[in-house]
Design an enzyme around this catalytic site. Structure first.
Site, PDB file in Angstrom:
ATOM      1  N   HIS A  15      34.894 -23.176  56.249  1.00 37.48           N
ATOM      2  CA  HIS A  15      35.553 -24.449  55.984  1.00 37.48           C
ATOM      3  C   HIS A  15      37.075 -24.319  56.143  1.00 37.48           C
ATOM      4  CE1 HIS A  15      37.034 -27.551  52.980  1.00 37.48           C
ATOM      5  NE2 HIS A  15      36.338 -28.282  53.828  1.00 37.48           N
ATOM      6  N   HIS A  57      43.942 -30.973  58.261  1.00 40.79           N
ATOM      7  CA  HIS A  57      43.044 -31.838  57.499  1.00 40.79           C
ATOM      8  C   HIS A  57      43.581 -33.254  57.407  1.00 40.79           C
ATOM      9  CE1 HIS A  57      41.098 -33.433  53.762  1.00 40.79           C
ATOM     10  NE2 HIS A  57      40.048 -32.851  54.307  1.00 40.79           N
TER      11      HIS A  57
HETATM   12  O1  G3P Z   1      33.827 -31.828  57.073  1.00 35.73           O
HETATM   13  C1  G3P Z   1      33.045 -31.652  55.976  1.00 35.73           C
HETATM   14  C2  G3P Z   1      33.813 -30.905  54.970  1.00 35.73           C
HETATM   15  O2  G3P Z   1      34.843 -30.256  55.616  1.00 35.73           O
HETATM   16  C3  G3P Z   1      34.351 -31.741  53.863  1.00 35.73           C
HETATM   17  O3  G3P Z   1      35.315 -32.580  54.320  1.00 35.73           O
HETATM   18  O4  G3P Z   1      37.494 -33.299  53.511  1.00 35.73           O
HETATM   19  O5  G3P Z   1      37.099 -30.880  53.743  1.00 35.73           O
HETATM   20  O6  G3P Z   1      37.256 -32.304  55.762  1.00 35.73           O
HETATM   21  P1  G3P Z   1      36.867 -32.240  54.330  1.00 35.73           P
HETATM   22 CA    CA Z   2      36.165 -31.092  57.465  1.00 35.94          CA
END
Ligand code: G3P
Ligand code: CA
Length: 338
Positions: A15, A57
């Site tokens: 992530h 992000h």
């Molecule tokens: O893309 C899914 C996961 O990354 C959660 O979203 O806000 O961290 O981009 P975000």
């Molecule tokens: Ca994401």
């Protein structure tokens, strides 16, 4: 372990890279994620003024870069409404790639990840192409296919200012040889209409993201009444399966928490975890289920698993999920194979 849809161990999606150990969305974070066993690396994508896709992000970059300390860019600070929210700062769409390359990344949550401050000021904002280059070179070096899992951020907004993300995204993926439903790529979005449109233009796997509250921004803009909760029903999932191959879900949609922060339970003495039918319903619709976001720190964990992040992975793997987004791919990967 309960069999998931693929019959294989769940995939580990790093992530924003190994963002528990390095400032997020940097090549250092992605490289470490690969070294720690990630199967896919996740860039969230926004556009520069000159239409280049970069990993951030948010398009407002004061939280994750040193832009505020660049006197030459002080006059570019401004306020904009992004997806209905007023934001003040510096926005990627107001900078060329060459200008953004003069900035350096910084840790988003230094109060929690103080060890990452050592990397502040050292690392560039990477382009999608640089991330693909890293995935490909590392795949060859370690003889293991490293996938990429790009997310289109604020697609309706970027389209509205003439910087639609989807065209350069598909062009870049095609130019790098990614094609077909088995390519090591998942394209994700919190919006619906851009995925539906992408499904008419590419065979690459698409992922509908589902949050645990609210509604997709394109639904807000178009006046569509449906919410993420509607999309997460059995009939909503069957609709998603017409244009996507997976759902990327907030983990509380599968295992809700009560008001105290504990996982919801039922049965005698409330011993049994009480998951929703989301995995069953999604698999019945033919959709993979990838879950976000897994982090080691107590403040992100349900009360039941504080000090025991591995317990949370074990629970979700036991429920048959097909992948997890994790800030700590080493923790996730170890427990996906036991
Ligand atoms: O893309 C899914 C996961 O990354 C959660 O979203 O806000 O961290 O981009 P975000
Ligand atoms: Ca994401």
């Amino acid at each position: 372990m309960v069999k998931n849809f693929t019959g294989k161990p769940p995939i580990i999606i790093a992530h924003r890279g190994a963002s528990g150990y390095r400032p997020e969305h940097t090549l250092a974070a992605y490289e470490l994620a690969i070294a720690l066993g990630a199967d896919y690396i996740e860039p969230d994508l926004v556009s520069t003024k000159d239409g280049v896709l970069i990993a951030r992000h948010e398009n407002e970059i004061s939280e994750t870069t040193d832009v505020a300390s660049h006197a030459e860019f002080a006059h570019r600070q401004t306020t904009k409404i992004i997806d209905g929210e007023s934001k003040t700062g510096w926005f990627t769409e107001d900078f060329t790639l060459a200008e953004l390359k003069r900035l350096r990344a910084k840790e988003r949550i230094p109060q929690l990840r103080s060890q990452n401050i050592a990397y502040d000021g050292l690392l560039e904002i990477p382009t999608l192409q640089e991330i693909i280059d890293l995935a490909k070179s590392k795949s060859a070096e370690i003889n293991r296919a490293i996938g990429i899992y790009p997310e289109t951020k604020y697609p309706t907004y970027f389209k509205s200012i003439g910087l639609a993300l989807e065209t350069p995204l598909l062009a870049t993926l095609t130019a790098n040889g990614y094609q077909g439903v088995n390519a090591p790529v998942f394209i994700q979005s919190f919006e619906v209409s851009n995925l539906q449109d992408l499904s008419t233009k590419t065979d690459l796997p698409l992922v509908q993201l589902l949050n645990n509250s609210g509604k997709p921004n394109d639904f807000v803009v178009s006046g569509n009444e449906r919410t993420y909760a509607d999309l997460a029903t059995a009939s909503g999932l069957r609709e998603i399966a017409k244009y996507a191959q997976a759902v990327g879900i907030h983990k509380n949609l599968l295992v809700p928490r009560d008001s105290s922060g504990k996982l919801r339970r039922r049965g005698a003495a409330c011993r049994q975890i009480s998951p929703t039918s989301l995995v069953t319903d999604a698999h019945a619709a033919g959709l993979l289920v990838h879950v976000w976001t897994f982090r080691n720190e107590d403040c992100f964990l349900p009360l039941d698993f504080q000090g025991n992040p591995q317990g949370e992975y074990e629970l979700f793997f036991s429920l048959g999920v097909d992948g997890v987004f994790s800030d700590y791919p080493d923790t996730a990967g170890f427990y996906s194979t036991v």
